[in-house]
Design a protein around this motif. Structure first.
Motif, short mmCIF file in Angstrom:
data_model
loop_
_atom_site.label_atom_id
_atom_site.label_comp_id
_atom_site.label_asym_id
_atom_site.label_seq_id
_atom_site.Cartn_x
_atom_site.Cartn_y
_atom_site.Cartn_z
N LEU A 128 -0.44 4.99 -17.06
CA LEU A 128 -0.06 4.87 -15.65
C LEU A 128 0.03 3.42 -15.19
CD1 LEU A 128 0.60 6.20 -12.98
CD2 LEU A 128 -1.86 6.40 -12.53
N MET A 129 -1.02 2.66 -15.37
CA MET A 129 -1.01 1.27 -14.91
C MET A 129 0.03 0.42 -15.65
SD MET A 129 -3.13 0.65 -12.42
CE MET A 129 -4.49 1.43 -11.56
N PRO A 130 0.08 0.47 -16.99
CA PRO A 130 1.09 -0.35 -17.69
C PRO A 130 2.52 0.07 -17.36
CG PRO A 130 -0.65 0.37 -19.19
CD PRO A 130 -0.83 1.14 -17.92
N GLY A 131 2.75 1.36 -17.15
CA GLY A 131 4.11 1.83 -16.92
C GLY A 131 4.57 1.82 -15.48
N TYR A 132 3.64 1.62 -14.54
CA TYR A 132 3.95 1.71 -13.11
C TYR A 132 5.01 0.70 -12.65
CZ TYR A 132 3.32 1.54 -8.05
OH TYR A 132 3.53 1.55 -6.70
N PRO A 133 4.91 -0.59 -13.00
CA PRO A 133 5.90 -1.54 -12.52
C PRO A 133 7.33 -1.18 -12.92
CG PRO A 133 4.00 -2.73 -13.34
CD PRO A 133 3.82 -1.29 -13.72
N GLU A 134 7.53 -0.74 -14.17
CA GLU A 134 8.87 -0.35 -14.63
C GLU A 134 9.36 0.90 -13.93
OE1 GLU A 134 11.25 1.01 -18.69
OE2 GLU A 134 9.20 0.25 -18.83
N LEU A 135 8.47 1.87 -13.76
CA LEU A 135 8.87 3.12 -13.11
C LEU A 135 9.19 2.90 -11.63
CD1 LEU A 135 6.35 5.65 -14.70
CD2 LEU A 135 8.81 5.56 -15.04
N MET A 136 8.58 1.92 -11.02
CA MET A 136 8.91 1.63 -9.62
C MET A 136 10.36 1.18 -9.48
SD MET A 136 6.51 2.29 -7.48
CE MET A 136 6.81 1.26 -6.07
N GLN A 137 10.85 0.45 -10.49
CA GLN A 137 12.25 0.05 -10.49
C GLN A 137 13.15 1.25 -10.71
OE1 GLN A 137 12.80 -3.07 -13.36
NE2 GLN A 137 11.33 -4.44 -12.38
N ALA A 158 0.84 -1.20 0.00
CA ALA A 158 0.00 0.00 0.00
C ALA A 158 0.87 1.26 0.00
CB ALA A 158 -0.92 0.00 1.21
N MET A 159 1.98 1.23 0.74
CA MET A 159 2.87 2.38 0.80
C MET A 159 3.54 2.63 -0.54
SD MET A 159 3.83 4.87 2.59
CE MET A 159 3.17 4.33 4.19
N GLN A 160 3.92 1.56 -1.23
CA GLN A 160 4.52 1.71 -2.55
C GLN A 160 3.54 2.35 -3.53
OE1 GLN A 160 5.78 -2.46 -3.03
NE2 GLN A 160 7.87 -1.70 -3.35
N LEU A 161 2.28 1.96 -3.43
CA LEU A 161 1.26 2.52 -4.31
C LEU A 161 1.00 3.99 -3.98
CD1 LEU A 161 -1.28 -0.46 -4.37
CD2 LEU A 161 0.20 0.29 -6.24
N ILE A 162 0.94 4.31 -2.69
CA ILE A 162 0.66 5.69 -2.27
C ILE A 162 1.76 6.64 -2.73
CG2 ILE A 162 0.46 7.20 -0.26
CD1 ILE A 162 -0.95 4.88 1.19
N ILE A 163 3.01 6.17 -2.62
CA ILE A 163 4.14 7.02 -3.02
C ILE A 163 4.40 6.92 -4.52
CG2 ILE A 163 6.62 7.41 -2.75
CD1 ILE A 163 6.37 6.34 0.10
N GLY A 164 4.36 5.71 -5.03
CA GLY A 164 4.75 5.47 -6.42
C GLY A 164 3.77 5.96 -7.46
N MET A 165 2.48 5.86 -7.20
CA MET A 165 1.50 6.26 -8.20
C MET A 165 1.59 7.75 -8.55
SD MET A 165 -0.46 4.10 -9.72
CE MET A 165 -0.84 2.34 -9.65
N PRO A 166 1.60 8.66 -7.55
CA PRO A 166 1.74 10.08 -7.90
C PRO A 166 3.04 10.40 -8.63
CG PRO A 166 0.95 9.83 -5.65
CD PRO A 166 1.37 8.47 -6.11
N LEU A 167 4.17 9.78 -8.18
CA LEU A 167 5.44 10.02 -8.83
C LEU A 167 5.41 9.53 -10.29
CD1 LEU A 167 8.04 9.09 -6.06
CD2 LEU A 167 7.51 11.36 -6.95
N SER A 168 4.85 8.36 -10.49
CA SER A 168 4.76 7.80 -11.84
C SER A 168 3.89 8.67 -12.74
CB SER A 168 4.18 6.38 -11.78
OG SER A 168 5.02 5.52 -11.04
N PHE A 169 2.79 9.18 -12.17
CA PHE A 169 1.88 10.01 -12.96
C PHE A 169 2.58 11.31 -13.38
CE2 PHE A 169 -1.38 13.30 -13.40
CZ PHE A 169 -2.19 12.71 -14.36
N ILE A 170 3.30 11.93 -12.46
CA ILE A 170 4.02 13.17 -12.78
C ILE A 170 5.07 12.92 -13.86
CG2 ILE A 170 5.60 14.92 -11.86
CD1 ILE A 170 4.13 14.63 -9.17
N TRP A 171 5.77 11.79 -13.73
CA TRP A 171 6.78 11.43 -14.73
C TRP A 171 6.15 11.26 -16.10
CZ3 TRP A 171 12.12 10.77 -14.31
CH2 TRP A 171 12.75 10.20 -15.43
#
Length: 317
Positions: free
Chosen positions: A304-313, A187-200
């Motif tokens: 956002l959804m398709p690119g999220y796993p790669e951007l998390m890395q 849940a923490m990864q999603l809370i932090i990662g989703m906004p960052l991924s969207f901005i990117w």
């Protein structure tokens, strides 16, 4: 109804259908290629997404922009496309080897370097020339907020509707969101990662692609050909074909199911069948809103959804 019938007789539309069918026939001769996947993309993305965009933008009030479409302007447009093709084919790799060779390919610094390259070639150069030498302003590229309250009010349903649609569609149907559906992220990864991924993505795909292929390229092509539909079709073809040299020279691998060393003809055919189709619904939104920030948000939401796993890395979260 009459206008719709005229659009069906548009020579650019007829030409695109012919080119698409020929490209599909070429790809079908490959044992590794699945024609079913291409048909699915055409039906869902080409017709489904475009139809939804058409419906949601029915009552949209487009921003007012000015485009001259002079011969000098069109010459620079052609030059810009050539620069982008060279950049996608050789330039990006050359610049990366020159400035980013000491960093790991999956590192944030490397990805940030690629983003700066894209912003420079896709946005900064053409925008600078258009503003300084052709007398345009930012509002002529769909970037305006003053005295546009009624326009934005009519655009909000489009943004909310398509953002929610793409998030839900990709989560429940998209293959790229499988790691999210299967609970690979906390849940923490999603809370932090989703906004960052969207901005990117707002910058990498939203600003870069929507500025160049819609606000800059499609707008001028529509004026030059005196047809909005012709502008959409040509911009979509250029978007697809711009990637063909790179697929041919660098190899496509498992991305296209054409093998590691596809022929140039196969690379061109794949670019048309798979990549060009994706631009139609965005082209429709552009001509009916002339709102670049709106397209940026919608495009970023779609990836956002398709690119999220790669951007998390990349973000190492």
């Amino acid at each position: 109804m009459i206008k719709s019938m005229k659009n069906l007789k548009n020579p650019f539309l007829i030409g695109y259908v012919v080119i698409y069918m020929i490209s599909l026939a070429i790809l079908n001769s490959s044992e590794n290629f699945s024609i079913g996947n291409s048909v699915t993309i055409l039906v869902i993305v080409g017709f489904g997404f475009s139809g939804l965009a058409f419906i949601l933008t029915r009552f949209s009030k487009p921003m007012k922009i000015t485009v001259s479409g002079s011969s000098k302007e069109m010459f620079f447009l052609v030059f810009s496309v050539i620069v982008i093709v060279v950049f996608l084919t050789w330039g990006s790799r050359a610049l990366s080897n020159l400035f980013l060779s000491s960093f790991d390919k999956t590192s944030f610094v490397t990805h940030f370097g690629h983003l700066i390259q894209k912003l420079f070639f896709f946005v900064a150069i053409p925008l600078f020339v258009m503003l300084k030498y052709f007398g345009y302003s930012l509002k002529d590229f769909g970037i305006q907020f003053k005295n546009t309250g009624s326009n934005w009010k009519s655009h909000l349903p489009v943004m909310v509707g398509l953002v929610l649609f793409f998030i839900l569609f990709n989560y429940f149907v998209g293959r790229g969101a499988e790691p999210i559906r299967e609970g690979h992220f906390s849940a923490m990864q999603l809370i932090i990662g989703m906004p960052l991924s969207f901005i990117w993505l707002l910058l990498e795909v939203g600003l870069v692609e929507e500025f160049f292929f819609r606000a800059y390229l499609q707008t001028r092509l529509a004026v030059f050909f005196k047809s909005k539909l012709s502008g959409i079709i040509t911009a979509c073809l250029i978007f697809g074909l711009a990637h063909a040299p790179g697929l041919y020279l660098r190899g496509a691998g498992s991305i296209t199911a054409l093998g590691d060393s596809p022929t140039f003809i196969f690379a061109v055919a794949y670019s048309i069948v798979t990549l060009s189709v994706a631009g139609f619904f965005l082209g429709i939104i552009w001509i009916r809103t002339r709102n670049l920030p709106l397209l940026m948000v919608i495009h970023a939401a779609g990836d956002l959804m398709p690119g999220y796993p790669e951007l998390m890395q990349v973000f190492n979260i």
